[in-house]
Design a protein around this motif. Sequence first.
Motif, short mmCIF file in Angstrom:
data_model
loop_
_atom_site.label_atom_id
_atom_site.label_comp_id
_atom_site.label_asym_id
_atom_site.label_seq_id
_atom_site.Cartn_x
_atom_site.Cartn_y
_atom_site.Cartn_z
N ARG A 124 -1.81 14.44 -1.38
CA ARG A 124 -1.01 13.72 -0.52
C ARG A 124 -1.75 12.17 -0.03
NH1 ARG A 124 3.57 15.94 0.70
NH2 ARG A 124 4.01 14.41 2.18
N LEU A 125 -1.56 11.36 -0.82
CA LEU A 125 -2.25 10.12 -0.83
C LEU A 125 -1.74 9.24 0.17
CD1 LEU A 125 -2.42 9.40 -4.58
CD2 LEU A 125 -4.19 10.30 -3.04
N ALA A 151 1.64 7.07 -6.83
CA ALA A 151 0.52 7.93 -7.17
C ALA A 151 0.85 9.33 -6.94
CB ALA A 151 -0.73 7.53 -6.40
N GLN A 152 1.33 9.52 -5.67
CA GLN A 152 1.85 10.98 -5.41
C GLN A 152 2.97 11.76 -6.46
OE1 GLN A 152 3.28 11.82 -1.36
NE2 GLN A 152 3.73 14.08 -1.96
N SER A 162 2.35 2.00 -3.32
CA SER A 162 1.37 2.45 -4.48
C SER A 162 1.02 3.93 -4.37
CB SER A 162 -0.03 1.45 -4.10
OG SER A 162 0.28 0.20 -4.31
N GLN A 163 0.81 4.16 -2.99
CA GLN A 163 0.39 5.44 -2.66
C GLN A 163 1.66 6.61 -3.00
OE1 GLN A 163 -0.87 4.74 1.52
NE2 GLN A 163 -2.75 5.57 1.05
N LYS A 164 2.55 6.26 -2.65
CA LYS A 164 4.05 6.93 -2.92
C LYS A 164 4.10 6.98 -4.63
CE LYS A 164 9.10 6.14 -2.73
NZ LYS A 164 9.97 5.06 -2.02
N SER A 191 0.81 -1.20 0.00
CA SER A 191 -0.11 0.05 0.05
C SER A 191 0.89 1.41 -0.03
CB SER A 191 -0.94 0.13 1.30
OG SER A 191 -1.85 -1.00 0.94
N GLN A 229 -5.18 3.37 -6.90
CA GLN A 229 -4.63 4.73 -7.00
C GLN A 229 -3.62 4.90 -7.64
OE1 GLN A 229 -4.04 5.77 -2.86
NE2 GLN A 229 -6.11 6.10 -2.32
N HIS A 257 -5.53 1.05 -2.75
CA HIS A 257 -4.33 1.82 -3.05
C HIS A 257 -3.58 1.25 -4.26
CE1 HIS A 257 -4.26 1.84 1.58
NE2 HIS A 257 -4.82 3.08 1.22
#
Length: 535
Positions: free
Chosen positions: A534-535, A355-356, A351-353, A348, A394, A391
């Motif tokens: 900021r995901l 996307a940002q 994945s968020q890193k 997760s 995203q 995530h």
Amino acid sequence: MTVLASSLDTAGAEYAARRAAMLDKLAGLDAEHAKAVAGGGEKYVARHRARGKLLARERVELLLDPDTPFLELSPLAGWGSDSPAYTVGASLVTGIGVVSGVECLITANDPTVRGGASNPWTLKKAFRAHEISLANRLPSIHLVESGGADLPSQKEIFIPGGALFKFLTRSSAAGIPTVAVVFGNSTAGGAYVPGMSDHVIMVKERAKVFLGGPPLVKMATGEESDDESLGGADMHARTSGLADYHAVDEPDALHTARRVVARLDWRKAHPDPPPAAPPAYPEDELLGVVPGDLKVPFDPREVIARVVDGSDFDEFKPLYGTSLATGWARLHGYPVGILANARGVLFSAESQKAAQFIQLANQRDIPLVFLHNTTGYMVGKDYEQGGIIKHGAQMINAVSNSRVPHLSVLMGASYGAGHYGMCGRAYDPRFLFAWPSAKSAVMGPQQLAGVLSIVARASAEAKGTPYDEDGDAALRAMVEQQIEAESLPVFLSGRLYDDGVIDPRDTRTVLGICLSAIHTAPYAGVHDGYGVFRL
């Protein structure tokens, strides 16, 4: 300092074993490339030369500016095809090269393979070349000598094949120049290539352009005719007006094509950057980075250090989501954002890193480079409850809707939805290449075979029937063998799921050529007014 430090032990036994394995793979790749260069084989090459004609790659070489590179695309197209008539390379050479100082997309029929006739793989390869020309606004030059469709496979060619003419007319409508140089037969559908190109050059007493040759005209109308009066270069230059230039021979035709390009007054949308510093580490060391067993992780920073300018890499969120390295660099002077799998699995946080980071690249209009070595997104109860699906979604959403150019290189594993999140072929990277060490599939061979075994065992248990252990072992072995074969880069490249399998040592050069081509066209990232979440 942001220059990467290398911990690669190039004197160690492990490095030596990895290097030897990669060199062995490269030797096999060279053997397959040789099949493409051989075209139709010695008999048909000799016949072609006896007619005083140049081979397809010789024509390309004379067209290009001296001592400039040619990035050949999809050289293994058609590899592993069921039909022996479809040779490796699909009877077509495509690539990017510099002509009179202008980066161009070049295609060349190989007339030593069934007279240069198009088969289904030829179409796929030609379509991909046209996509690259349109996306990057590269003028296209078509070196034509083709008997049209390979008639035994017409059912797979006729209906989709019309898109070739659509691509040519759309390029012209978009203001992207198209040039056709006709060296021999250009029959039936092939006649529309010069017919729909902006500039047409024909070789005296060689070029033959007609919708129907003398035999077809005789059958259709009863009219007696000959090649020259029906579709010869002299007739088209003097009577029909289809030929804009009448060349005396092949070198003259190629010289004329160079003059046509020189007179285009073509300008790139973005200026070329100043000369850049080379990496601090030898590119040759890339041969020993990837383990033979892709289950063993490797540090992608060792690759980045040998690809980017000065080995200078500003890492973004280095302590967060550490299975994915992200950061900023320059490559042959062009700014890039890099996403590189560090330990295979995407969680997760990764994945968020990602996307940002992709949002940031779009905000700053910086192209992205994806370096693949992933087994996919993490599975398991804790991860499902932690939101791995949303995530991962995203990250895939960010990749899907990013508008800056993407470049992808498959170094190791590229499995499952991780292949999608890292901008696999279905996500329209401008270019995608693979190393000989790469593998790509829905999952690894052992995992896939194991899943099938578990499902079959559960089905037998539900039915109350005994499970055939010997049959299970045989099934697992068969499935593993099949998936392993279908995961290999030559298999995938043969189906045009990438733009070529490259020597790791050429990665910097290949990416540099692609970045230069990308900057021929204007581009901009997504600027939707919301800023970066900021995901």
